[in-house]
Design a protein around this motif. Structure first.
Motif, PDB file in Angstrom:
ATOM      1  N   PRO A 110     -56.971-154.775 -18.019  1.00 14.74           N
ATOM      2  CA  PRO A 110     -55.531-154.914 -18.299  1.00 14.74           C
ATOM      3  C   PRO A 110     -55.136-154.090 -19.527  1.00 14.74           C
ATOM      4  CG  PRO A 110     -56.700-156.743 -19.281  1.00 14.74           C
ATOM      5  CD  PRO A 110     -57.756-155.859 -18.623  1.00 14.74           C
ATOM      6  N   ALA A 111     -53.834-153.891 -19.702  1.00 16.89           N
ATOM      7  CA  ALA A 111     -53.328-153.317 -20.956  1.00 16.89           C
ATOM      8  C   ALA A 111     -53.348-154.441 -21.995  1.00 16.89           C
ATOM      9  CB  ALA A 111     -51.921-152.782 -20.755  1.00 16.89           C
ATOM     10  N   LEU A 112     -54.267-154.372 -22.938  1.00 15.93           N
ATOM     11  CA  LEU A 112     -54.517-155.506 -23.837  1.00 15.93           C
ATOM     12  C   LEU A 112     -53.340-155.821 -24.755  1.00 15.93           C
ATOM     13  CD1 LEU A 112     -58.242-154.878 -24.909  1.00 15.93           C
ATOM     14  CD2 LEU A 112     -57.381-156.441 -23.155  1.00 15.93           C
ATOM     15  N   ALA A 113     -52.577-154.809 -25.124  1.00 17.16           N
ATOM     16  CA  ALA A 113     -51.493-155.037 -26.093  1.00 17.16           C
ATOM     17  C   ALA A 113     -50.453-156.031 -25.575  1.00 17.16           C
ATOM     18  CB  ALA A 113     -50.833-153.717 -26.471  1.00 17.16           C
ATOM     19  N   GLY A 114     -50.383-156.211 -24.269  1.00 13.55           N
ATOM     20  CA  GLY A 114     -49.409-157.140 -23.701  1.00 13.55           C
ATOM     21  C   GLY A 114     -49.935-158.555 -23.534  1.00 13.55           C
ATOM     22  N   LEU A 115     -51.172-158.791 -23.928  1.00 14.89           N
ATOM     23  CA  LEU A 115     -51.782-160.106 -23.709  1.00 14.89           C
ATOM     24  C   LEU A 115     -51.797-160.936 -24.988  1.00 14.89           C
ATOM     25  CD1 LEU A 115     -54.923-159.158 -21.548  1.00 14.89           C
ATOM     26  CD2 LEU A 115     -52.582-159.616 -20.799  1.00 14.89           C
ATOM     27  N   SER A 116     -52.058-162.250 -24.818  1.00 19.64           N
ATOM     28  CA  SER A 116     -52.203-163.132 -25.977  1.00 19.64           C
ATOM     29  C   SER A 116     -53.602-162.921 -26.584  1.00 19.64           C
ATOM     30  CB  SER A 116     -52.061-164.587 -25.548  1.00 19.64           C
ATOM     31  OG  SER A 116     -53.174-164.966 -24.747  1.00 19.64           O
ATOM     32  N   THR A 117     -53.777-163.418 -27.791  1.00 22.22           N
ATOM     33  CA  THR A 117     -55.090-163.322 -28.452  1.00 22.22           C
ATOM     34  C   THR A 117     -56.185-163.925 -27.573  1.00 22.22           C
ATOM     35  OG1 THR A 117     -54.158-163.305 -30.661  1.00 22.22           O
ATOM     36  CG2 THR A 117     -56.406-164.144 -30.461  1.00 22.22           C
ATOM     37  N   LYS A 118     -55.909-165.075 -27.005  1.00 18.51           N
ATOM     38  CA  LYS A 118     -56.892-165.758 -26.168  1.00 18.51           C
ATOM     39  C   LYS A 118     -57.230-164.919 -24.923  1.00 18.51           C
ATOM     40  CE  LYS A 118     -57.788-170.519 -24.888  1.00 18.51           C
ATOM     41  NZ  LYS A 118     -57.211-171.848 -24.665  1.00 18.51           N
ATOM     42  N   GLU A 119     -56.200-164.339 -24.312  1.00 19.50           N
ATOM     43  CA  GLU A 119     -56.428-163.514 -23.108  1.00 19.50           C
ATOM     44  C   GLU A 119     -57.216-162.253 -23.446  1.00 19.50           C
ATOM     45  OE1 GLU A 119     -52.416-164.568 -20.485  1.00 19.50           O
ATOM     46  OE2 GLU A 119     -52.290-163.127 -22.118  1.00 19.50           O
ATOM     47  N   ILE A 120     -56.907-161.659 -24.581  1.00 17.42           N
ATOM     48  CA  ILE A 120     -57.642-160.464 -25.016  1.00 17.42           C
ATOM     49  C   ILE A 120     -59.125-160.801 -25.187  1.00 17.42           C
ATOM     50  CG2 ILE A 120     -57.974-158.829 -26.937  1.00 17.42           C
ATOM     51  CD1 ILE A 120     -54.862-159.240 -27.464  1.00 17.42           C
ATOM     52  N   GLN A 121     -59.382-161.916 -25.842  1.00 16.63           N
ATOM     53  CA  GLN A 121     -60.776-162.308 -26.087  1.00 16.63           C
ATOM     54  C   GLN A 121     -61.487-162.663 -24.790  1.00 16.63           C
ATOM     55  OE1 GLN A 121     -60.266-165.309 -29.137  1.00 16.63           O
ATOM     56  NE2 GLN A 121     -60.324-163.769 -30.768  1.00 16.63           N
ATOM     57  N   LYS A 122     -60.749-163.250 -23.853  1.00 18.39           N
ATOM     58  CA  LYS A 122     -61.345-163.601 -22.561  1.00 18.39           C
ATOM     59  C   LYS A 122     -61.736-162.342 -21.782  1.00 18.39           C
ATOM     60  CE  LYS A 122     -60.480-166.657 -18.663  1.00 18.39           C
ATOM     61  NZ  LYS A 122     -59.503-167.500 -17.973  1.00 18.39           N
ATOM     62  N   GLU A 123     -60.899-161.329 -21.825  1.00 20.08           N
ATOM     63  CA  GLU A 123     -61.200-160.062 -21.133  1.00 20.08           C
ATOM     64  C   GLU A 123     -62.433-159.382 -21.733  1.00 20.08           C
ATOM     65  OE1 GLU A 123     -60.384-158.156 -18.626  1.00 20.08           O
ATOM     66  OE2 GLU A 123     -59.131-159.734 -17.810  1.00 20.08           O
ATOM     67  N   LEU A 124     -62.497-159.332 -23.042  1.00 21.43           N
ATOM     68  CA  LEU A 124     -63.649-158.697 -23.690  1.00 21.43           C
ATOM     69  C   LEU A 124     -64.914-159.521 -23.480  1.00 21.43           C
ATOM     70  CD1 LEU A 124     -61.970-157.511 -27.012  1.00 21.43           C
ATOM     71  CD2 LEU A 124     -62.925-156.030 -25.240  1.00 21.43           C
TER      72      LEU A 124
END
Ligand SMILES: [Zn+2]
Length: 235
Positions: A110-124
């Motif tokens: 995903p484009a990470l800049a559009g996600l919440s902190t939690k979603e960013i961490q979940k993707e990584l």
């Protein structure tokens, strides 16, 4: 509990297990800088970094290129793609020898800049767990945000879980989707230089179809290929 909630709970639990508590402490995110080039060194060096892996055949060709020519490269693993396990038998020995570095390009791109902190961490964390489970290596601290989509929130969220090296690029082969080989070769000539981080993709067979010519460009400039871990002294 519906299926979505159940999966969320499971992956939440997995995140807790996979990231050691020592790494969940607030990181020094303010000191994180976005990286586009290699640090200077005595020799002329370049990093060939290959993202995504939507084509299992392209991944296979890159692996063989490395094996047959004793090269170094970095894959930014988009872990939901089947290419990584489809090529595991040939990939693992090169990961073990350090010739191929596996770095984090998220689970679902995903484009990470559009996600919440939690979603960013979940993707990584999704890609982190995949790489560790199947290839036995810790991909930290290197990650590449899909589409180069990065902001302060992404930097901070990633740093909190140990991903403190956001890697962009200084040049690109332009091959995220299809490109003519002549155009790709021209981009290679301008992109490979001393200190460059070159963005490529294992998504089609254009680059593999001209590998000998790409190596000629690199050799002609007397550049040594390095992984990011080597270049940034993480090995
Ligand atoms: Zn990508």
């Amino acid at each position: 509990m519906d299926r979505r909630t159940f999966l969320g709970t499971v992956s939440g639990a997995t995140i807790g297990l996979a990231i050691p508590s020592s790494l969940t402490a607030p990181a020094h995110a303010r000191s994180v800088r976005i990286i586009r080039e290699l640090p200077s060194w005595g020799e002329k060096r370049t990093a060939w970094t290959v993202d995504d892996g939507t084509s299992p055949e392209a991944v296979r060709r890159y692996i063989r290129l490395v094996a047959e020519n004793d090269l170094r490269l970095t894959f930014f693993v988009y872990s939901a793609m089947g290419s990584w396990l489809a090529n595991k038998r040939e990939l693992q020995p090169l990961v073990d020898s350090g010739q191929i570095q596996l770095a984090n390009h998220t689970a679902h791109h995903p484009a990470l800049a559009g996600l919440s902190t939690k979603e960013i961490q979940k993707e990584l964390t999704g890609a982190h767990i995949f790489i560790e489970k199947h290839f036995g290596v810790d991909a930290r601290p290197f990650y590449r945000p899909p589409y180069g989509s990065i902001n302060k929130k992404v930097v901070n969220a990633a740093a909190e879980i140990g991903y403190t090296m956001p890697m962009l690029w200084s040049g690109s082969l332009g091959d995220a989707s299809n490109i003519r080989s002549g155009r790709l070769l021209a981009l290679a000539k301008s992109s490979f230089y001393d200190g460059s981080i070159v963005l490529a993709h294992a998504n089609n067979l254009t680059a593999p179809s001209i590998f000998p010519r790409l190596l000629k460009v690199i050799n002609g400039k007397e550049l040594q290929l390095v992984t990011l871990a080597e270049a940034f002294d993480q090995v």
